[in-house]
Design an enzyme around this catalytic site. Sequence first.
Site, PDB file in Angstrom:
ATOM      1  CG  ASP A 126      -6.476  19.859  30.339  1.00 53.35           C
ATOM      2  OD1 ASP A 126      -7.025  20.750  31.006  1.00 53.35           O
ATOM      3  OD2 ASP A 126      -6.456  19.855  29.089  1.00 53.35           O
ATOM      4  NE  ARG A 176     -10.989  22.169  33.543  1.00 58.47           N
ATOM      5  CZ  ARG A 176     -10.020  22.088  32.610  1.00 58.47           C
ATOM      6  NH1 ARG A 176      -9.473  20.930  32.300  1.00 58.47           N
ATOM      7  NH2 ARG A 176      -9.581  23.165  32.004  1.00 58.47           N
TER       8      ARG A 176
HETATM    9  C1  LIG Z   1     -14.122  22.424  30.604  1.00 52.96           C
HETATM   10  C2  LIG Z   1     -13.926  20.953  30.692  1.00 52.96           C
HETATM   11  C3  LIG Z   1     -12.658  20.445  30.915  1.00 52.96           C
HETATM   12  C4  LIG Z   1     -12.453  19.077  31.030  1.00 52.96           C
HETATM   13  N1  LIG Z   1     -11.208  18.591  31.341  1.00 52.96           N
HETATM   14  C5  LIG Z   1     -11.045  17.267  31.534  1.00 52.96           C
HETATM   15  C6  LIG Z   1      -9.808  16.753  31.998  1.00 52.96           C
HETATM   16  O1  LIG Z   1      -8.845  17.483  32.255  1.00 52.96           O
HETATM   17  N2  LIG Z   1      -9.701  15.415  32.156  1.00 52.96           N
HETATM   18  C7  LIG Z   1     -10.746  14.553  31.894  1.00 52.96           C
HETATM   19  O2  LIG Z   1     -10.600  13.336  32.071  1.00 52.96           O
HETATM   20  N3  LIG Z   1     -11.933  15.032  31.436  1.00 52.96           N
HETATM   21  C8  LIG Z   1     -12.094  16.350  31.265  1.00 52.96           C
HETATM   22  N4  LIG Z   1     -13.306  16.820  30.826  1.00 52.96           N
HETATM   23  C9  LIG Z   1     -14.327  15.887  30.305  1.00 52.96           C
HETATM   24  C10 LIG Z   1     -15.243  15.387  31.385  1.00 52.96           C
HETATM   25  O3  LIG Z   1     -14.516  14.551  32.251  1.00 52.96           O
HETATM   26  C11 LIG Z   1     -16.417  14.598  30.789  1.00 52.96           C
HETATM   27  O4  LIG Z   1     -15.970  13.560  30.025  1.00 52.96           O
HETATM   28  C12 LIG Z   1     -17.326  15.442  29.917  1.00 52.96           C
HETATM   29  O5  LIG Z   1     -17.482  16.724  30.431  1.00 52.96           O
HETATM   30  C13 LIG Z   1     -18.712  14.794  29.845  1.00 52.96           C
HETATM   31  O6  LIG Z   1     -19.242  14.663  31.139  1.00 52.96           O
HETATM   32  P1  LIG Z   1     -20.506  15.478  31.655  1.00 52.96           P
HETATM   33  O7  LIG Z   1     -20.246  15.872  33.064  1.00 52.96           O
HETATM   34  O8  LIG Z   1     -20.787  16.593  30.726  1.00 52.96           O
HETATM   35  O9  LIG Z   1     -21.645  14.386  31.703  1.00 52.96           O
HETATM   36  P2  LIG Z   1     -22.260  13.452  30.562  1.00 52.96           P
HETATM   37  O10 LIG Z   1     -23.242  12.588  31.264  1.00 52.96           O
HETATM   38  O11 LIG Z   1     -21.204  12.789  29.759  1.00 52.96           O
HETATM   39  O12 LIG Z   1     -23.005  14.478  29.628  1.00 52.96           O
HETATM   40  C14 LIG Z   1     -24.156  15.158  30.055  1.00 52.96           C
HETATM   41  C15 LIG Z   1     -24.894  15.612  28.807  1.00 52.96           C
HETATM   42  O13 LIG Z   1     -24.086  16.574  28.132  1.00 52.96           O
HETATM   43  C16 LIG Z   1     -24.165  16.405  26.733  1.00 52.96           C
HETATM   44  N5  LIG Z   1     -22.845  16.060  26.199  1.00 52.96           N
HETATM   45  C17 LIG Z   1     -21.750  15.718  26.915  1.00 52.96           C
HETATM   46  N6  LIG Z   1     -20.689  15.544  26.107  1.00 52.96           N
HETATM   47  C18 LIG Z   1     -21.138  15.772  24.854  1.00 52.96           C
HETATM   48  C19 LIG Z   1     -20.509  15.752  23.562  1.00 52.96           C
HETATM   49  N7  LIG Z   1     -19.208  15.499  23.411  1.00 52.96           N
HETATM   50  N8  LIG Z   1     -21.262  16.037  22.469  1.00 52.96           N
HETATM   51  C20 LIG Z   1     -22.589  16.337  22.606  1.00 52.96           C
HETATM   52  N9  LIG Z   1     -23.227  16.375  23.798  1.00 52.96           N
HETATM   53  C21 LIG Z   1     -22.520  16.096  24.901  1.00 52.96           C
HETATM   54  C22 LIG Z   1     -25.184  15.307  26.503  1.00 52.96           C
HETATM   55  O14 LIG Z   1     -26.455  15.893  26.370  1.00 52.96           O
HETATM   56  C23 LIG Z   1     -25.111  14.518  27.765  1.00 52.96           C
HETATM   57  O15 LIG Z   1     -26.279  13.779  27.980  1.00 52.96           O
HETATM   58  C24 LIG Z   1     -13.552  18.196  30.806  1.00 52.96           C
HETATM   59  C25 LIG Z   1     -14.834  18.701  30.600  1.00 52.96           C
HETATM   60  C26 LIG Z   1     -15.033  20.049  30.562  1.00 52.96           C
HETATM   61  C27 LIG Z   1     -16.423  20.556  30.395  1.00 52.96           C
END
Ligand SMILES: Cc1cc2nc3c(=O)[nH]c(=O)nc-3n(C[C@H](O)[C@H](O)[C@H](O)COP(=O)(O)OP(=O)(O)OC[C@H]3O[C@@H](n4cnc5c(N)ncnc54)[C@H](O)[C@@H]3O)c2cc1C
Length: 304
Positions: A126, A176
């Site tokens: 990660d 990723r």
């Molecule tokens: C498999 C995976 C691995 C990841 N690994 C890392 C990493 O190594 N380092 C890192 O910095 N980040 C990591 N992340 C987190 C990522 O960077 C984002 O913070 C997170 O995915 C939210 O961004 P989004 O693209 O979903 O967009 P957003 O705009 O944040 O979310 C889009 C929509 O998804 C829904 N949503 C998102 N999060 C939530 C929640 N927690 N609860 C409820 N609804 C929600 C909401 O409806 C929101 O409007 C990872 C995410 C995923 C999916």
Amino acid sequence: MTALFDRLVVLTLPLVPRPIVRKVASRYVAGDTLEDALDTMRTLAAEGAMGTMDVLGESVTHRDQTVATREEYLRTIDAIAASSLPANISVKPTAIGLAIDPALALENGAAICTRAASHGMFVRFDMEDSPYTEATLDLVLALRERFEAVGAVLQAYLRRSLSDLDRLLAKKINVRICKGIYVEPRSIAWKDRETIIRAFAALVDKQLAGGGYAAIATHDEACVQLALATIDRLRVPKDHYEFQMLLGVDPVLRKSLLDTGHRLRVYVPYGRDWYAYSTRRLKENPTIAGQILKSIVGLGPAEA
Ligand SMILES: Cc1cc2nc3c(=O)[nH]c(=O)nc-3n(C[C@H](O)[C@H](O)[C@H](O)COP(=O)(O)OP(=O)(O)OC[C@H]3O[C@@H](n4cnc5c(N)ncnc54)[C@H](O)[C@@H]3O)c2cc1C
């Protein structure tokens, strides 16, 4: 008004009693034990999803803790292999010692990759906050010299990510791509939502056009749609990419991607060290205030 209230709740989250945080955040974590994570994986596999298991814990400051985490990962790898579930593992570099000594993280990372390789299993490291970006890329690149199935993460919000991808593409490293979850200064990170979405799409495009494997990690419909358009335009075969989502977030989007034949992997964290991960998830939950309030009002016997 609701948005303002949500922001207020986010700011005061450290004051919310842990049992309430635990209750509201329980959907994001499989449970305390490896057996809990395997149960969750079985349910996901029945839906057609793959998984990546994460042993919770990060920013570790004692060598002994890194050894305990490494041993838990070895147990997890063996258990996944014995179960034949479609899962691999994700490792936070600071959980295996990156904040103590990069050489320690490399030693622990190599032990984890050695065991995973013995089962033909993939290991992803990660990406954490920006003090560790360079050291994490160095760690992955060093491990890639010795192991085939090692992957990295790039965060679309970091201005440097598009050029970091060159180093990873040169070694054909599985990447990723996510938006990024940590609070970073504007000097190094894009802040505007639309700009981050464009940066995300640019990374997906560059990785796929360069022949690399992309793990497209998002729940944002705009990011998913842009990625699908790139996949279509470049005619990327289905086994050159996968979507990834977090446990407990948007099962509807998850199902729609699976139903349309895309590979999808769910991030399945487990362990007793749930607090830091859970509060990050709550902060990005758009309805956090309502859920915390409901939990306070209707709090039955709280979980420990
Ligand atoms: C498999 C995976 C691995 C990841 N690994 C890392 C990493 O190594 N380092 C890192 O910095 N980040 C990591 N992340 C987190 C990522 O960077 C984002 O913070 C997170 O995915 C939210 O961004 P989004 O693209 O979903 O967009 P957003 O705009 O944040 O979310 C889009 C929509 O998804 C829904 N949503 C998102 N999060 C939530 C929640 N927690 N609860 C409820 N609804 C929600 C909401 O409806 C929101 O409007 C990872 C995410 C995923 C999916």
